[in-house]
Design a protein around this motif. Structure first.
Motif, mmCIF file in Angstrom:
data_model
loop_
_atom_site.group_PDB
_atom_site.id
_atom_site.type_symbol
_atom_site.label_atom_id
_atom_site.label_comp_id
_atom_site.label_asym_id
_atom_site.label_seq_id
_atom_site.Cartn_x
_atom_site.Cartn_y
_atom_site.Cartn_z
ATOM 1 N N GLU A 74 0.873 -1.327 0.022
ATOM 2 C CA GLU A 74 -0.046 0.004 -0.055
ATOM 3 C C GLU A 74 0.840 1.153 0.056
ATOM 4 N N GLU A 75 0.310 2.386 -0.533
ATOM 5 C CA GLU A 75 0.905 3.716 -0.338
ATOM 6 C C GLU A 75 1.242 4.082 0.873
ATOM 7 N N GLY A 124 -11.640 -14.040 0.170
ATOM 8 C CA GLY A 124 -11.657 -14.783 1.180
ATOM 9 C C GLY A 124 -11.588 -13.677 2.357
ATOM 10 N N GLY A 125 -11.273 -13.969 3.583
ATOM 11 C CA GLY A 125 -11.263 -13.349 4.912
ATOM 12 C C GLY A 125 -10.278 -12.361 4.976
ATOM 13 N N ASP A 126 -8.820 -12.793 4.438
ATOM 14 C CA ASP A 126 -7.786 -11.521 4.349
ATOM 15 C C ASP A 126 -7.723 -11.048 2.971
ATOM 16 N N SER A 127 -8.396 -10.403 2.291
ATOM 17 C CA SER A 127 -8.221 -9.859 0.963
ATOM 18 C C SER A 127 -7.095 -8.924 0.755
ATOM 19 N N VAL A 128 -6.772 -8.941 -0.510
ATOM 20 C CA VAL A 128 -5.680 -8.312 -1.039
ATOM 21 C C VAL A 128 -6.204 -6.644 -0.605
ATOM 22 N N PRO A 129 -5.609 -5.735 -0.226
ATOM 23 C CA PRO A 129 -6.101 -4.506 -0.171
ATOM 24 C C PRO A 129 -6.410 -3.883 -1.620
ATOM 25 N N VAL A 175 5.253 2.976 -6.384
ATOM 26 C CA VAL A 175 4.414 2.843 -5.271
ATOM 27 C C VAL A 175 4.584 4.370 -4.287
ATOM 28 N N PRO A 176 3.950 5.413 -4.427
ATOM 29 C CA PRO A 176 4.339 6.484 -3.604
ATOM 30 C C PRO A 176 4.386 6.576 -2.013
ATOM 31 N N GLY A 177 5.259 7.364 -1.563
ATOM 32 C CA GLY A 177 5.184 7.264 0.047
ATOM 33 C C GLY A 177 5.963 6.190 0.638
ATOM 34 N N LEU A 178 6.531 5.175 -0.067
ATOM 35 C CA LEU A 178 6.919 3.993 0.277
ATOM 36 C C LEU A 178 8.198 4.201 0.999
ATOM 37 N N THR A 179 8.725 3.227 2.381
ATOM 38 C CA THR A 179 9.675 3.007 2.798
ATOM 39 C C THR A 179 10.292 1.592 2.577
ATOM 40 N N VAL A 180 11.574 1.377 2.041
ATOM 41 C CA VAL A 180 11.894 0.061 1.861
ATOM 42 C C VAL A 180 13.067 -0.240 2.619
ATOM 43 N N VAL A 181 13.317 -0.975 3.541
ATOM 44 C CA VAL A 181 14.411 -1.378 4.337
ATOM 45 C C VAL A 181 14.964 -2.603 3.574
#
Length: 318
Positions: free
Chosen positions: A91-92, A269-274, A114-120
């Motif tokens: 997610e953004e 299902g119960g835990d959908s992709v955002p 993906v804007p606003g992302l922080t990647v370690v």
């Protein structure tokens, strides 16, 4: 090409790479997978290699790690499809960790949008893929450079991850089994991957079907810690890979299968992709099937930014 020539070439590929899929072997020797399977069976009978789920590995039970040049040419289409699907789980504005590997490198190329992302990350290749991305912050660990996969390892890398907390970790490895989870062939890489896992609330494993059922020396992520597996569609004849997927699902791992031609990707299902980029969520009706087969949902319309299609199956224990 005569059978003896084919088998010599197959043997050389396995010795160079440690593990090679039947699909890749058939492409290189320019014959059918049925013929390659016969050749692999004959080489196994001579003790020169071992058959594994949809491929061949060095004899002895544990596969050794291949270098980056070899890995980068293996299962390239599968890695691309997996990366396309996995990017939809980000997610953004999120903060995530991304481990080293050729599949995670493909993922990083997609995360640049993906804007606003922080990647370690401890991977120079992941950092390079994101170096010129607008509105994406890249945080590198410390550590000692391991040249074979362009990753930072050792106590410096592990110490730099202490106290870190992010939403998700995206990791790949050399093998994945329901008994041991994700594993790799190098002790230093395994230790850093475990530190990456400790920093994340959820763990997403990226592994193509050739790694299913493959066991390597050092465990990185136990099965009960894996939140989701993103993989590709196993070949129709590869019943063992499908069985491994179902066994992982029975342990509570959510399975996302890349491939198909629906042109979209999404959650179920119960835990959908955002929901992002036009994705719609699809619930899977009816009771979950057993080991005889996997339940999947073909997902809806293509989003404007989607590069490949995807199928997602939510097969968690209910």
């Amino acid at each position: 090409m005569f059978a003896a020539e084919r088998r010599q070439l197959i043997l050389e590929m396995v010795r160079a790479n440690g593990a090679v899929s039947l699909r890749e072997l058939a492409r290189v020797v320019q014959t059918s997978e049925v013929t390659v399977r016969r050749d692999v069976r004959a080489l196994e009978a001579e003790g020169l290699l071992d058959r594994r789920h949809g491929g061949a590995v060095l004899p002895g039970g544990f596969t050794r790690e291949s270098g980056f040049p070899q890995k980068s040419h293996l299962a390239t289409a599968e890695k691309t499809a997996i990366a396309d699907l996995a990017a939809g789980f980000v997610e953004e504005g999120e903060a995530i960790v991304v481990g080293a590997g050729t599949t995670t490198q493909e993922l990083a190329r997609r995360l640049a949008r993906v804007p606003g992302l922080t990647v370690v990350t401890n991977s120079l290749l992941v950092a390079q893929a994101l170096a010129h991305a607008n509105r994406v912050e890249v945080v590198m660990t410390g550590g000692t450079l391991r040249g074979s996969n362009y990753a930072l390892v050792g106590s410096g890398a592990e110490q730099s991850l202490q106290g870190l907390r992010v939403s998700r970790a995206f990791l790949s490895g050399s093998g994945l089994t329901v008994e041991r989870g994700l594993s790799t062939s190098n002790m230093l890489s395994a230790s850093v991957d475990r530190a990456l896992v400790q920093a994340a609330a959820e763990v997403v494993v990226l592994a193509d079907h050739t790694k299913l059922g493959t066991d390597t020396m050092f465990q990185t992520v136990p099965t009960d810690v894996i939140t989701r597996l993103v993989t590709d569609e196993p070949p129709a004849h590869d019943d063992r890979a499908s069985t491994e997927l179902q066994a992982l699902a029975d342990q509570g791992v959510q399975i996302a299968v890349a491939g198909g031609s629906s042109g979209g990707s999404g959650g179920a299902g119960g835990d959908s992709v955002p929901p992002r980029q036009g994705r719609r969520d699809v619930a899977l009706p009816g009771p979950r099937r057993g080991a005889a087969g996997l339940r999947t949902a073909v997902l809806g319309e293509a989003s404007a930014g989607a590069e490949r299609g995807g199928r997602v199956a939510d097969m968690r224990r209910r």
